[in-house]
Design an enzyme around this catalytic site. Structure first.
Site, PDB file in Angstrom:
ATOM      1  N   LYS A  86      38.279  40.838  55.428  1.00  0.00           N
ATOM      2  CA  LYS A  86      38.909  39.576  54.981  1.00  0.00           C
ATOM      3  C   LYS A  86      40.409  39.796  54.749  1.00  0.00           C
ATOM      4  CE  LYS A  86      39.795  38.503  50.930  1.00  0.00           C
ATOM      5  NZ  LYS A  86      39.974  38.253  49.504  1.00  0.00           N
ATOM      6  N   LYS A 126      50.347  42.966  48.698  1.00  0.00           N
ATOM      7  CA  LYS A 126      48.931  43.350  48.745  1.00  0.00           C
ATOM      8  C   LYS A 126      48.462  43.430  50.205  1.00  0.00           C
ATOM      9  CE  LYS A 126      44.786  44.377  47.340  1.00  0.00           C
ATOM     10  NZ  LYS A 126      43.818  43.525  46.643  1.00  0.00           N
TER      11      LYS A 126
END
Lengths: 292, 292, 292, 292
Positions: free
Chosen positions: A239, A171
Site C-alpha cells: 500500500k 514517510k
C-alpha cells in the site's frame, strides 16, 4: 489538563493512546469496533461511543487509521472530526496516507479554523509500545510546536520536515528506501549462499562498512533463519509503495529502483504472502533463483 | 622481523604499506612506476626494482592492483610472484577482482607451495590512511590466522568469510548493496526536493529509523550540496558491478535491483562522469527527472 | 563442383548441410559424435573422421557450434580449421557467439590467408529444414559475395550487415528484441486474463496495430494454451542474452529493458525451466502475479 | 437516418466525425472550443452549442476526449450526456481512459437506460483520417452489434473483446506493448550504432524474423534519422502508461518490463520532451549511453 481524542485504536493506535495516558493526558478513545475503546478505558483512558462524542471537548485529536479513504471519512465525512471539533483544535493525523490527501485535508480543516498536521510514524508496534517512534511532521511551525507535548509522549525522534503533506512525503521516501534496502540485502544473501560463503561472518563485515544499514542490523538474522514473522507486513508495504510511486509520478520524479522494488513487493502480495514480514522479499529472490 | 613485499603502491597501496612500516614490518615495495617505491622508501620502507627483487626474501607478499588481469600477471605471469616466492610464503591479494580468478590463483599458488588469500578491502583512501579498513578474507583458517598480524596492521575489521574466493564474493555483494543504497537515497532526495520538503530535516529522520544506512550518514550531506568529489569513483564501481553481475549470473542468482543499478552506474560512466564519486548517481536521477 | 566442409551437425547443422547437398554442393560433414556424419552420408553427403580430413580439400568451411569456446577450439585450436585449411578458403561460422570472439577469429584467420565470416542465423529448426533462415553476415564485401551461393542454399534472407563481428552483433540485438517482446506479450496476456478479457479477440486486435509483432503472430496462441514445447529453448536464449548484455557493457550502451528481461530469462533457467520454449516466460509472469 | 452526436472534435475526433458524415450519418458535433464544431459543419455535419443540444435527438452519442475526468464530466456531469440522452441511446466512448472509470460509467448509464460502450482506438491521426482505426470494444454483445455500423464507418478492425471496460483494458495492454517495443528497438539501434554495424541492413534483417514488429516497419527509419515528429506524443503515452500500470496494480498483475518502460517514458516527459513522437525514447537511450 489537556484532553486528547484518539481515533483508531489498532495495533499501533492503542499503545500510542496508552502512552498518552501514562504521560498525564486525558485521553478519550474511539474505534469502529467497540472493544478497543474499552481496552483503552481499562488502561486509564475513557471510551467514546462516536467520533462526535470523542472530539467534542478535545483540545487535540489524533487519528491512526489504515488508509487515505479512512482518514478522509473520519476527518471530513458527515459526523466526522471537522464537523464536531471546536475552533482551534489541533488535529494530528498519524496515519500513512497520500501526501495530496493530507494537503487537501489540511486546507479543508483550516477553512473550519482547525490546525491539521500530518505526522506519520515509523518504528512499528515495538516503537509504538515503547514510545520510541520516529515521527515526520508536516504543517506550520507554530502548530508543530503546539503539538510537541503530544508527539513527544509517543515518539522519540520528532522532526518537522515542512508544510502540510511533507510528513507523508518523507514517510513515502522512507518506505521506498526500506523496501529497496531489504531487497538489496536479500539479493546479497542469496548471492552469498549460492557461493558457499559464511553468511554470518559476511553480514557482520557488510554491516560495518559503507554497505551498512538498519536492515543488516535488525533483519538479516531473521532473513538468514527464514523467519518472516511480522513486524511490518508486506501488504501494508505494498500500500505504501503505491502511495510513493504515485507521488513520484505526480511530481515527475523518475525512480527506477523504487519502481522495480514495487513490482517485487506486488509479486509477494500476489502470491499470497502479504502477511509475511517485509523481509520476506528474500523468499522471492530465492524462488527466482531456483533455490526455494 | 617479518619481511613484507608490497606490490602496487597506488592511492590505496601506499598508505597501507606505510601502516605496515609503522607496525614494525620490514616492507619492500614495488610499483610499475618507480616514483611510488621511492615514496615508500622515504617513509621507512625499502624500494625494489622488480617483482622478483621484492618477493625473493619476503615472508608475506601483499598485492593491491586495479583489476583481475593485473593480479593474474603479477602473481602468475612470467617473472611474477609465483615464480620467485619461496615455498610457504603467504600471498595476500587485497585487490578487488573476480572471485573465480581468485579461486584459480589460489589453486595455482597452492601447486607451488604458496598460501594465497583473497582479502579485498572496503573503507576507501581514508580507511587505508587511518588503518581502519574492513577486510573480507577468503582462504583456509590456518592461512588467515597466519596473515592476521599483517591484516590487523592495515584494517580494523578483519573477517574470515570462507574458502578461497569468498572474500571477493563478499566484496561483490558489498558493492551491490552500496550502489543500490546510493541510488535509493538519490531517488529519495530528488523526490523530497521535488515536493518542497526540508531535506536536511528529512535526512535526519530517515537516518534514525529502519531506512537508516551508511550512505545517509556519510554521503547525504554531499549529495544535498551536489559535491561529488571522490571518494570512490563511479568508474571503479562500474568495474566492481561487472564482477558482481557476472558472479551472480554464473551462480544462477537473479538480482533484479542489482542489475538495474548496474545499468545506471554504466550510464554515468558512459556520459563521461566516471571520475565523480559514486554518490554522483544523484545527478542521473536529477537528469532523468528533468531537474538537472 | 564446390566442396563444403560442414562442422557441427546438430539440430540446426544437419538440415543446413542437407540443404547444401540438395543445392548441388559436395558436402563433407564432421561432428564430434560420429553418428551425425553418417546421417549426412545417408542424405548424399560424405562423412569425415576428423576436422582435418573434412577441411583439407574444402573450398568452403561452415561451422555450426554451440558456443564461443567451441568455435575457438574448432577454428583456432590444435588440429583445427586454421591449421588444415588451404590458403584462400572461405570459413563461414554460422554459430551464435560473442562478437569480440568473431572479430578475433577473423583476424587470426586472415593472418593465415583465410577469409572468415560470421553468419549467425535466425529462424530455428524449421527455418533450417526449409532453407528459409535469416542470415546476418559480418565480413568484407568481397568475401560475403563469394559466400553467397552457399548462404543462399540455406537461407532466404541473407544480409551483409558490416565488417567482421557485425553478424554476431545484429544477432545479439535480435535476441534482445525477441526476449523483450515475448516478455511484453506475456505481461499483456496475464494482464488481460486477470481482467477477464476475451484474450483470443484481444490478441487479434493487438496484432493488427502498432503493437503488432511476430510473437503475437507465431507464439501467442501457444502462450494462451500454455504450450511451451520448444522451439527455441530458454537455456539457449539465456546464453545469447549473456552475449548481448556483455557486448552492450563493452560498448558502453545502456539497455534498461534488455538487462531487465535478461534477469527474467535467468530466473526461468534457475528454476529449472531452461528446456521450455522461450515463450515460457509467461509462466514466470503468472507465478509473479500469483496466478500459477 | 441515424443521428450521431459527436462530442470532442480534436485531432482524432474531427476526422472520425467527418468519416461518419461521409458514411451517410446525420452528425451533430460539439466541442468546448466552438471553432471545431463549425469545421464539422463545413464538412457536412451540424454544429451544436452545448452537449444537451447535441445529444437531445441523437440515436448514438460518440465521445472522443483527452482523459478520464473529461469523460466523467461530459457523460455523468450536470448537463451531461446522461442527463439529456433519450432512453436506449447508444453511448460509445472512443477515448482512452481508465478501465474502472469505463466500468462505472457503463453501470451509471445503464441505470438511466443508456447502453454505454468503451471503444478506444489505435492507429493515430492517419488512421482516423483514413477510417482505418483498430477499435477494441467493451460492452454487451447486443450493444456492440448495434454500434457496428457507426464503428465500421471510422475503423477497419473492430473487435469485441469483452464486457464493459474490456476495450480500455486491451488498449492499456496495447500501449504497454507499443512503448516496450519502441524501447527495445531503441536499445537495439543504439547498440548496433555503437558497434559500427550497417543499421539499415540490420533493421531489414531484424524486421524479417522473430524480432519483427510494427515499430521496426513503421518507426525505425525515422528513429535512424532522428526524426521524432509526432505521430503519437510521449505525453499522451505517459498518460496511457499511468492507466496501464494502475490497472495492473489493481489486478495484482506484476509487469516488470511495463513498469520499467513507464519510468523511461516518464523521464522523457520530465526532461521536456513530451511533445516528441514516442519513438523519441531513442534519445533517452542515447543520452544514457553518452552518445547524445
Amino acid at each position: 489538563m489537556t484532553t486528547v481524542a484518539f481515533l483508531g485504536l489498532g495495533i499501533m493506535g492503542l499503545p500510542m493512546a496508552t502512552n498518552l495516558v501514562s504521560a498525564g493526558f486525558d485521553v478519550v478513545g474511539h474505534n469502529r469496533s467497540k472493544g478497543k475503546a474499552d481496552a483503552l478505558a481499562e488502561r486509564g483512558g475513557r471510551a467514546a461511543g462516536s467520533v462526535a462524542e470523542a472530539v467534542r471537548d478535545a483540545d487535540v485529536v489524533v487519528t491512526m487509521l489504515p488508509d487515505s479513504p479512512d482518514v478522509e471519512q473520519v476527518l471530513a465525512g458527515t459526523d466526522g472530526v471537522f464537523a464536531h471539533a471546536g475552533a482551534g483544535t489541533l488535529v494530528i493525523d498519524a496515519s500513512t496516507i497520500r501526501p495530496d490527501v493530507s494537503r487537501e485535508l489540511a486546507a479543508a480543516g483550516a477553512e473550519r479554523g482547525l490546525r491539521v498536521l500530518d505526522a506519520p510514524v515509523s518504528g512499528g508496534e515495538k516503537g509504538a509500545v515503547d514510545g520510541t517512534l520516529s515521527i515526520m511532521v508536516g504543517g506550520s511551525p507554530e502548530d508543530v510546536e503546539a503539538a510537541r507535548p503530544v508527539l513527544d509522549a509517543v515518539g522519540k525522534t520528532v522532526v518537522h520536515v515542512g508544510p502540510a503533506g511533507s510528513g507523508q512525503t518523507v514517510k513515502a521516501a522512507n518506505q521506498l528506501i526500506v523496501a529497496g534496502t531489504i531487497e538489496l540485502v536479500a539479493e546479497a544473501i542469496v548471492f552469498l549462499e549460492a557461493h558457499g560463503v559464511d553468511t554470518d561472518a559476511a553480514v557482520r563485515v557488510l554491516a560495518g562498512g559503507l554497505a551498512g544499514n538498519a536492515i543488516l542490523e535488525r533483519k538479516a538474522a531473521g532473513m538468514l533463519a527464514r523467519d518472516f514473522t511480522p513486524g511490518f507486513r508486506l501488504a501494508l508495504h505494498h500500500k505504501d509503495l503505491g502511495i510513493a510511486t504515485a507521488a513520484a509520478r505526480e511530481a515527475g520524479v523518475v525512480i527506477p529502483l523504487g519502481a522495480a522494488v514495487s513490482q517485487l513487493v506486488a509479486a509477494m502480495v500476489a502470491r499470497g504472502d502479504g502477511g509475511l514480514d517485509h523481509s520476506g522479499l528474500l523468499a522471492l529472490v530465492e524462488q527466482l533463483s531456483g533455490r526455494a
